[in-house]
Design an enzyme around this catalytic site. Structure first.
Site, PDB file in Angstrom:
ATOM      1  N   LEU A   1      13.035 -27.476 -39.736  1.00  0.00           N
ATOM      2  CA  LEU A   1      14.390 -26.934 -39.661  1.00  0.00           C
ATOM      3  C   LEU A   1      15.326 -27.886 -40.388  1.00  0.00           C
ATOM      4  O   LEU A   1      15.053 -29.087 -40.478  1.00  0.00           O
ATOM      5  CB  LEU A   1      14.847 -26.802 -38.198  1.00  0.00           C
ATOM      6  CG  LEU A   1      14.050 -25.884 -37.276  1.00  0.00           C
ATOM      7  CD1 LEU A   1      14.600 -25.976 -35.854  1.00  0.00           C
ATOM      8  CD2 LEU A   1      14.081 -24.445 -37.764  1.00  0.00           C
ATOM      9  N   ASP A   2      16.447 -27.359 -40.871  1.00  0.00           N
ATOM     10  CA  ASP A   2      17.459 -28.229 -41.459  1.00  0.00           C
ATOM     11  C   ASP A   2      17.934 -29.235 -40.416  1.00  0.00           C
ATOM     12  O   ASP A   2      17.888 -28.973 -39.209  1.00  0.00           O
ATOM     13  CB  ASP A   2      18.658 -27.409 -41.945  1.00  0.00           C
ATOM     14  CG  ASP A   2      18.314 -26.509 -43.120  1.00  0.00           C
ATOM     15  OD1 ASP A   2      17.325 -26.813 -43.812  1.00  0.00           O
ATOM     16  OD2 ASP A   2      19.026 -25.519 -43.333  1.00  0.00           O
ATOM     17  N   LYS A   3      18.413 -30.359 -40.874  1.00  0.00           N
ATOM     18  CA  LYS A   3      18.786 -31.466 -39.992  1.00  0.00           C
ATOM     19  C   LYS A   3      19.766 -31.048 -38.900  1.00  0.00           C
ATOM     20  O   LYS A   3      19.614 -31.423 -37.733  1.00  0.00           O
ATOM     21  CB  LYS A   3      19.379 -32.601 -40.823  1.00  0.00           C
ATOM     22  CG  LYS A   3      19.623 -33.878 -40.044  1.00  0.00           C
ATOM     23  CD  LYS A   3      20.047 -34.988 -40.987  1.00  0.00           C
ATOM     24  CE  LYS A   3      20.174 -36.311 -40.255  1.00  0.00           C
ATOM     25  NZ  LYS A   3      20.475 -37.425 -41.173  1.00  0.00           N
TER      26      LYS A   3
END
Length: 242
Positions: free
Chosen positions: A92-94
């Site tokens: 997942l994105d940060k």
């Protein structure tokens, strides 16, 4: 005047390196507005607010798979350092929170799971809080082209890869819409780019949304994922309760 990271290092009694990392992670704000540039010149008496980062927690574990709740501001690649012996299956994105899956590296199940992702046999559901009013379910079908330098950036382009997103409004309040989001493809920043494309960018998205926001994070949450007979859910953080 002094560089922001130097002022922060004094305020928090931490090293310059740690101060820069906090700012780069999007965890530092001034008067409710996120600080984006560690080297920005500011008055020496500037006071910063530093957001605390939660630790990941276990949703489910057996001999095949480990399902985790990833809080925002933790890199997916860092999850394996918390759980030795497990390998990251996807990311997942940060700033995105939600369910992330790990598996035993190179196990039989790992190979099956990778094939399921390749064959698009994995069902994912997200929650997104967006600007503006969206009253009806719709499909967004627009190809995405990604540029990968120091940081990834994607845009809609005829030269891009197929990308399909389905959005369903769940709740509308104060000119904001909480969406259930499904994806048929898995392009970099797909949901963020598609919602920007229809002029309903995600609140708190500092990369694809130019509108100022009081949100302390990207308002995107990986709510559910299902593959190979497993199904997992990560309860949305309280900031999604509108």
């Amino acid at each position: 005047m002094e560089k922001a990271y130097k002022i922060l290092s004094v305020q928090e009694n931490i090293s310059h390196k740690k101060a820069k990392a906090l700012i780069d992670s999007g965890l530092v704000s001034i008067g409710g507005k996120k600080l984006m540039v560690a080297r920005k010149e500011l008055p020496k008496n500037t006071h910063f607010s530093v957001q605390k980062v939660e630790k990941p927690s276990v949703i489910f574990e057996d001999e095949n798979i480990l399902a985790l709740f990833k809080p925002p501001f933790i890199e997916s690649y860092d999850l394996a350092s918390f759980f030795k012996g497990w390998a990251l299956l996807h990311r997942l994105d940060k700033e995105t929170s939600g369910v992330v899956l790990l598996v035993k590296e190179n196990s039989e199940f790992h190979l099956k799971a990778k094939k399921a992702f390749k064959d698009r046999a994995v069902k994912k559901e997200y929650l997104a809080l967006t600007q503006g009013i969206i009253e009806e379910e719709r499909e967004i079908n627009a190809p995405i082209l990604t540029f990968k330098t120091t940081k990834a950036f994607s845009k809609i382009s005829k030269k891009g890869q197929e990308a399909v997103t389905i959005i369903t409004p769940l709740k509308i309040i104060n000119k904001k819409t909480l969406l259930k989001v499904g994806i048929k493809t898995g392009r970099t920043h797909q949901i963020r780019v598609h919602l920007k494309h229809i002029n309903h960018p995600i609140i708190g998205d500092t990369l694809y949304n130019n509108e100022p926001s009081l949100a302390k994070r990207l308002m995107l949450h990986a709510h559910k994922i299902a593959l190979l007979g497993y199904e997992f859910e990560a309860i949305a953080p309280k900031e999604f309760e509108i």
